[in-house]
Design a protein around this motif. Structure first.
Motif, PDB file in Angstrom:
ATOM      1  N   ILE A 176      18.104   9.573 -12.720  1.00 38.11           N
ATOM      2  CA  ILE A 176      17.731   9.920 -12.627  1.00 38.11           C
ATOM      3  C   ILE A 176      19.438  10.792 -12.846  1.00 38.11           C
ATOM      4  N   GLU A 177      20.268  11.012 -11.898  1.00 42.21           N
ATOM      5  CA  GLU A 177      21.363  11.098 -11.061  1.00 42.21           C
ATOM      6  C   GLU A 177      22.243  10.661 -12.975  1.00 42.21           C
ATOM      7  N   HIS A 178      21.650   9.951 -13.609  1.00 45.64           N
ATOM      8  CA  HIS A 178      22.534   9.704 -14.889  1.00 45.64           C
ATOM      9  C   HIS A 178      22.035  10.753 -15.609  1.00 45.64           C
ATOM     10  N   ILE A 179      20.425  10.798 -15.474  1.00 47.29           N
ATOM     11  CA  ILE A 179      20.660  11.693 -17.013  1.00 47.29           C
ATOM     12  C   ILE A 179      20.409  12.862 -16.303  1.00 47.29           C
ATOM     13  N   GLU A 180      20.617  13.154 -15.081  1.00 50.27           N
ATOM     14  CA  GLU A 180      20.979  14.876 -14.891  1.00 50.27           C
ATOM     15  C   GLU A 180      22.590  15.334 -15.123  1.00 50.27           C
ATOM     16  N   ALA A 181      23.277  14.321 -15.025  1.00 47.56           N
ATOM     17  CA  ALA A 181      24.247  14.632 -15.315  1.00 47.56           C
ATOM     18  C   ALA A 181      25.062  14.589 -16.567  1.00 47.56           C
ATOM     19  N   ASP A 182      24.563  13.548 -17.860  1.00 48.96           N
ATOM     20  CA  ASP A 182      24.945  13.819 -18.465  1.00 48.96           C
ATOM     21  C   ASP A 182      24.165  14.405 -19.346  1.00 48.96           C
ATOM     22  N   LEU A 183      23.284  15.666 -19.100  1.00 49.15           N
ATOM     23  CA  LEU A 183      21.883  16.387 -19.876  1.00 49.15           C
ATOM     24  C   LEU A 183      22.523  16.792 -20.999  1.00 49.15           C
ATOM     25  N   ALA A 184      24.150  17.042 -21.304  1.00 46.07           N
ATOM     26  CA  ALA A 184      24.711  17.931 -22.647  1.00 46.07           C
ATOM     27  C   ALA A 184      24.624  16.453 -23.444  1.00 46.07           C
ATOM     28  N   ALA A 185      24.963  15.532 -23.062  1.00 45.26           N
ATOM     29  CA  ALA A 185      25.113  14.908 -23.964  1.00 45.26           C
ATOM     30  C   ALA A 185      23.838  14.077 -24.830  1.00 45.26           C
ATOM     31  N   PRO A 186      24.824  13.099 -26.226  1.00 45.27           N
ATOM     32  CA  PRO A 186      23.254  12.142 -26.541  1.00 45.27           C
ATOM     33  C   PRO A 186      22.962  11.124 -25.177  1.00 45.27           C
ATOM     34  N   LEU A 187      21.242  11.049 -25.170  1.00 44.93           N
ATOM     35  CA  LEU A 187      21.142  10.180 -24.231  1.00 44.93           C
ATOM     36  C   LEU A 187      19.957   8.969 -25.245  1.00 44.93           C
ATOM     37  N   THR A 188      19.973   7.444 -24.583  1.00 46.00           N
ATOM     38  CA  THR A 188      18.940   6.920 -25.341  1.00 46.00           C
ATOM     39  C   THR A 188      18.523   6.136 -23.530  1.00 46.00           C
ATOM     40  N   VAL A 189      17.373   6.128 -24.360  1.00 46.64           N
ATOM     41  CA  VAL A 189      16.556   5.244 -23.130  1.00 46.64           C
ATOM     42  C   VAL A 189      17.531   3.672 -22.842  1.00 46.64           C
ATOM     43  N   PRO A 190      17.826   2.846 -23.477  1.00 46.10           N
ATOM     44  CA  PRO A 190      18.394   1.768 -23.371  1.00 46.10           C
ATOM     45  C   PRO A 190      20.133   1.915 -22.422  1.00 46.10           C
ATOM     46  N   GLY A 191      20.472   3.167 -23.052  1.00 44.27           N
ATOM     47  CA  GLY A 191      21.200   3.574 -22.327  1.00 44.27           C
ATOM     48  C   GLY A 191      21.351   3.448 -20.683  1.00 44.27           C
ATOM     49  N   ILE A 192      20.429   4.519 -20.504  1.00 44.64           N
ATOM     50  CA  ILE A 192      20.429   5.390 -19.392  1.00 44.64           C
ATOM     51  C   ILE A 192      19.729   3.675 -18.415  1.00 44.64           C
ATOM     52  N   ALA A 193      18.988   2.989 -19.173  1.00 41.46           N
ATOM     53  CA  ALA A 193      19.022   1.546 -18.463  1.00 41.46           C
ATOM     54  C   ALA A 193      20.118   0.466 -17.652  1.00 41.46           C
ATOM     55  N   ARG A 194      21.254   0.948 -18.597  1.00 36.37           N
ATOM     56  CA  ARG A 194      22.443   0.269 -18.360  1.00 36.37           C
ATOM     57  C   ARG A 194      23.018   1.015 -16.799  1.00 36.37           C
ATOM     58  N   ALA A 195      22.525   1.854 -17.244  1.00 34.68           N
ATOM     59  CA  ALA A 195      23.634   2.824 -16.102  1.00 34.68           C
ATOM     60  C   ALA A 195      22.893   2.685 -14.860  1.00 34.68           C
ATOM     61  N   ALA A 196      21.354   2.305 -14.911  1.00 35.14           N
ATOM     62  CA  ALA A 196      20.862   1.822 -13.681  1.00 35.14           C
ATOM     63  C   ALA A 196      20.785   0.081 -13.384  1.00 35.14           C
ATOM     64  N   GLY A 197      20.861  -0.640 -14.471  1.00 37.68           N
ATOM     65  CA  GLY A 197      21.134  -2.373 -13.946  1.00 37.68           C
ATOM     66  C   GLY A 197      19.761  -3.212 -14.156  1.00 37.68           C
ATOM     67  N   VAL A 198      19.333  -1.738 -14.984  1.00 39.22           N
ATOM     68  CA  VAL A 198      18.481  -3.073 -15.366  1.00 39.22           C
ATOM     69  C   VAL A 198      17.854  -3.389 -16.972  1.00 39.22           C
ATOM     70  N   SER A 199      16.660  -3.407 -17.557  1.00 38.91           N
ATOM     71  CA  SER A 199      16.769  -3.667 -18.775  1.00 38.91           C
ATOM     72  C   SER A 199      15.693  -2.423 -19.654  1.00 38.91           C
ATOM     73  N   HIS A 200      15.780  -2.350 -20.217  1.00 32.84           N
ATOM     74  CA  HIS A 200      15.279  -1.213 -21.218  1.00 32.84           C
ATOM     75  C   HIS A 200      13.190  -0.832 -20.943  1.00 32.84           C
ATOM     76  N   ASN A 201      12.673  -1.968 -20.481  1.00 25.86           N
ATOM     77  CA  ASN A 201      11.516  -2.055 -20.760  1.00 25.86           C
ATOM     78  C   ASN A 201      11.656  -2.193 -19.228  1.00 25.86           C
ATOM     79  N   HIS A 202      12.438  -2.844 -18.123  1.00 26.62           N
ATOM     80  CA  HIS A 202      11.413  -2.770 -17.129  1.00 26.62           C
ATOM     81  C   HIS A 202      11.977  -0.985 -16.732  1.00 26.62           C
ATOM     82  N   LEU A 203      12.744  -0.609 -17.098  1.00 19.06           N
ATOM     83  CA  LEU A 203      12.957   1.044 -16.852  1.00 19.06           C
ATOM     84  C   LEU A 203      11.614   1.755 -16.969  1.00 19.06           C
ATOM     85  N   THR A 204      11.310   1.412 -18.527  1.00 19.73           N
ATOM     86  CA  THR A 204      10.278   2.194 -18.640  1.00 19.73           C
ATOM     87  C   THR A 204       9.140   1.843 -17.995  1.00 19.73           C
ATOM     88  N   ARG A 205       8.910   1.150 -17.395  1.00 17.84           N
ATOM     89  CA  ARG A 205       7.651   0.766 -16.703  1.00 17.84           C
ATOM     90  C   ARG A 205       7.933   1.686 -15.025  1.00 17.84           C
TER      91      ARG A 205
END
Length: 262
Positions: free
Chosen positions: A153-182
């Motif tokens: 959420i911190e990554h999303i809120e800080a970069d809301l104006a930028a192109p955001l992807t779930v894999p990129g957010i997952a990398r920022a959170a230090g987990v896999s795409h699927n794990h973040l989604t769950r």
């Protein structure tokens, strides 16, 4: 332990503590005051028979009347605040010791402001310590699901104006795409993409109703620079076009269209 944070603390003292010079072991208590420490060293704190390792960047909260034992490894310096908590409303459960992580510089800055304010502006000192207490109460346990979602959420809120992807957010959170989604759906009730869409439109609604910023600039500021796509998103999520939303003004209850959260 449980902190009442509905009212600002009454700061009795704040400063820089230097220990471990005369003795490697201190035993003391503050009968009527809470203790907040931000550490810059490695040591051990023993409270009620439990040993809590201290490392640089750790923060501790000790309730009034608790006897504490410190075991130092040489000269040890920390920032501290001693205070009373007058509030009896909203309460937060907080462990004795936490790793402040990337919040350490912010907590340190607030404590230093409190230290500087104590001699002349107690209200400023209380405000700074109150800010620190809320930060500490909100610290997630490292590696926990809460920490992962908070980082996303911190990554999303800080970069809301930028192109955001779930894999990129997952990398920022230090987990896999699927794990973040769950984890994200379990903790927020929304998909990551759904959360991004809601937050972008909530921010757009705020700017449309509270500013005179041009609509194309608002669209770009919330990460939907294509005006046609922005118009469609507003109609779909907020129930009206950007121009209509701007003309409507802020509703009496202060909520956005369709109850979109801020």
């Amino acid at each position: 332990m449980s902190l009442a944070l509905s009212d600002p603390p009454l700061v009795a003292g704040a400063g820089v503590g230097v220990h471990g010079v005369v003795s490697s072991h201190d035993v003391f208590k503050l009968p009527d005051l809470w203790q907040l420490h931000l550490y810059g060293y490695a040591a051990e704190l023993v409270l009620e028979g439990t040993t809590h390792p201290i490392r640089p960047g750790h923060v501790s909260l000790i309730p009034p009347g608790a006897e504490v034992h410190y075991h130092y490894r040489g000269r040890s310096e920390h920032l501290y605040a001693h205070f009373r908590l007058p509030g009896s409303g909203e309460r937060r459960d907080v462990p004795v010791m936490r790793d402040a992580g990337d919040q350490t510089p912010l907590i340190a800055a607030s404590l230093r402001q409190a230290i500087a304010a104590v001699p002349g502006t107690r209200a400023r000192a209380s405000a700074e310590v109150w800010t620190v207490l809320w930060r500490v109460a909100g610290l997630p346990v490292a590696g926990s699901a809460d920490a992962v979602v908070a980082a996303a959420i911190e990554h999303i809120e800080a970069d809301l104006a930028a192109p955001l992807t779930v894999p990129g957010i997952a990398r920022a959170a230090g987990v896999s795409h699927n794990h973040l989604t769950r984890l994200f759906r379990a903790h927020t009730g929304h998909t990551v993409v759904g959360y991004i869409r809601r937050r972008r439109l909530a921010r757009a609604l705020h700017l449309l109703r509270e500013s005179t910023l041009a609509i194309p600039a608002i669209a770009a500021a919330v990460g939907i620079p294509d005006l046609q796509a922005f118009n469609k998103a507003c109609r779909r999520e907020l129930g009206a076009s950007p121009r209509s939303l701007r003309a409507q003004g802020v509703p009496a209850d202060g909520r956005g269209a369709q109850g979109v959260p801020g």
